[in-house]
Design a protein around this motif. Structure first.
Motif, PDB file in Angstrom:
ATOM      1  N   SER A 245      -1.933  -7.973  -3.928  1.00  0.00           N
ATOM      2  CA  SER A 245      -2.725  -7.164  -3.895  1.00  0.00           C
ATOM      3  C   SER A 245      -1.786  -5.542  -3.590  1.00  0.00           C
ATOM      4  O   SER A 245      -0.990  -5.556  -2.937  1.00  0.00           O
ATOM      5  N   HIS A 246      -2.127  -4.298  -4.440  1.00  0.00           N
ATOM      6  CA  HIS A 246      -1.812  -3.222  -4.163  1.00  0.00           C
ATOM      7  C   HIS A 246      -2.437  -2.330  -3.424  1.00  0.00           C
ATOM      8  O   HIS A 246      -2.445  -1.110  -2.845  1.00  0.00           O
ATOM      9  N   SER A 247      -3.985  -2.927  -3.333  1.00  0.00           N
ATOM     10  CA  SER A 247      -5.091  -2.058  -2.487  1.00  0.00           C
ATOM     11  C   SER A 247      -5.910  -3.085  -2.226  1.00  0.00           C
ATOM     12  O   SER A 247      -6.289  -4.164  -2.839  1.00  0.00           O
TER      13      SER A 247
ATOM     14  N   PHE B  98      -0.286   6.691  -2.182  1.00  0.00           N
ATOM     15  CA  PHE B  98      -1.784   7.327  -1.709  1.00  0.00           C
ATOM     16  C   PHE B  98      -1.383   8.830  -1.485  1.00  0.00           C
ATOM     17  O   PHE B  98      -0.211   9.255  -1.368  1.00  0.00           O
TER      18      PHE B  98
ATOM     19  N   GLN C  94      -9.107  -2.499  -2.265  1.00  0.00           N
ATOM     20  CA  GLN C  94     -10.052  -2.226  -3.337  1.00  0.00           C
ATOM     21  C   GLN C  94      -9.727  -3.193  -4.811  1.00  0.00           C
ATOM     22  O   GLN C  94     -10.509  -3.852  -5.196  1.00  0.00           O
TER      23      GLN C  94
ATOM     24  N   ASN D  57     -10.703  -3.703   6.587  1.00  0.00           N
ATOM     25  CA  ASN D  57      -9.360  -3.791   6.377  1.00  0.00           C
ATOM     26  C   ASN D  57      -8.784  -3.940   8.071  1.00  0.00           C
ATOM     27  O   ASN D  57      -8.853  -3.195   8.926  1.00  0.00           O
TER      28      ASN D  57
ATOM     29  N   PHE E 237       0.737  -1.173  -0.158  1.00  0.00           N
ATOM     30  CA  PHE E 237      -0.046   0.080  -0.198  1.00  0.00           C
ATOM     31  C   PHE E 237       0.965   1.222  -0.095  1.00  0.00           C
ATOM     32  O   PHE E 237       1.635   1.532   1.123  1.00  0.00           O
TER      33      PHE E 237
END
Length: 286
Positions: free
Chosen positions: A208-210, A155, A212, A238, A152
């Motif tokens: 997973s990078h997010s 952002f 979402q 989360n 993550f």
């Protein structure tokens, strides 16, 4: 200014039902929480207190128990369809019936012994109304965790941002999913097992990078593997895990010791649909 009565419904919520099937020395167990809601031409009872069009909610409860004895329970979708169709057919002023069922799991320990599993709750919501029949299946509190293969970073950062970027983190969630079926006939047990397995497989196999991104992957895998499903709605909390600072004790912490956070938590929600699926014919929610 005129004051008018808006949409309304009534019913019996959370009728607890345990059904035992006694097949010789080997028994089977179903454990359900059944809620019934009826809607239709119910203006009189609101405006004048005329209850001539009102089926008592106590009768709804009794119907649940009687149908469990007369028809058995079977899969929750099938039991919900049976009840909803009954209420629409037999209650004159009612045109819409919604039956929502929570089904709790038990693991067999012997011919007549069981252990509550508690690892997830299966759900089903059936609506019978003038526009047709809609079946929504679901799953709640399916807890999944990857110890790596999650990042993550990149952002937005402003004056209030303290979260550090990471290229390796624990990703954990408690999946709450609902999926709308294209029809009202299916092998409900096989469909539920297939959707659950698809959700788990997508979580396990998505880098997973997010969260979402993981949500979209989970919904996409379900729709690609289960042709009976029109759309999937997911709510993924989360469940944060924080790396503990062990420096005060003269210890390093190369991603091994974490504090499991409780709240607050991030909540990621979304819907994944087939672009050619017919629209929903009744409201349905996570």
């Amino acid at each position: 200014m005129a004051i008018v009565l808006g949409p309304n419904r009534y019913g019996k919520a959370e009728t607890r039902l345990v059904r035992v099937v006694r097949d010789g020395d080997t028994h089977a167990l179903a454990d359900l929480n059944v809620s019934v809601s009826l809607a239709g031409d119910l203006t009189a009872t609101h405006v004048t207190g005329d209850n001539s069009a009102v089926l008592p909610t106590d009768t709804m409860k009794n119907t649940v128990y009687a149908f469990a004895r007369e028809h058995g329970v079977g899969e929750p979708e099938a039991f919900g369809l049976l009840l909803a169709r009954h209420f629409v057919k037999t209650v004159g002023h009612v045109d819409t019936a919604t039956v929502t069922i929570e089904s709790y799991g038990w693991r067999r320990l012997g011919p007549h012994s069981f252990q509550r599993t508690g690892d997830l709750t299966r759900t089903a919501t059936v609506t019978v109304h003038p526009g047709g029949v809609q079946v929504v299946s679901g799953i709640s509190d399916l807890v999944l965790l990857n110890t790596t293969a999650s990042e993550f970073h990149g952002f937005i950062k402003d004056r209030y941002t303290t979260l550090a970027e990471t290229s390796d983190r624990i990703l954990a969630t408690a999946v709450n999913a609902r999926w709308r079926h294209l029809g009202d006939e299916a092998d409900w047990a096989d469909s539920f097992d297939g959707v659950r397995d698809a959700l788990v497989s997508a979580f396990v196999n998505t880098y997973s990078h997010s969260l979402q991104q993981t949500l979209l992957s989970m919904g996409t895998v379900v729709l690609s593997q289960r042709p009976e499903v029109a759309e999937v709605r997911l709510a993924l909390p989360n469940k944060h895990h924080y790396l503990v600072d062990l420096a005060p004790f003269g210890l390093d912490n190369p991603g091994q010791v974490f504090q499991a956070g409780d709240r607050p938590y991030g909540l990621i929600e979304g819907t994944v649909s087939r672009d050619d699926a017919p629209p929903a014919t009744a409201d349905w929610y996570l």
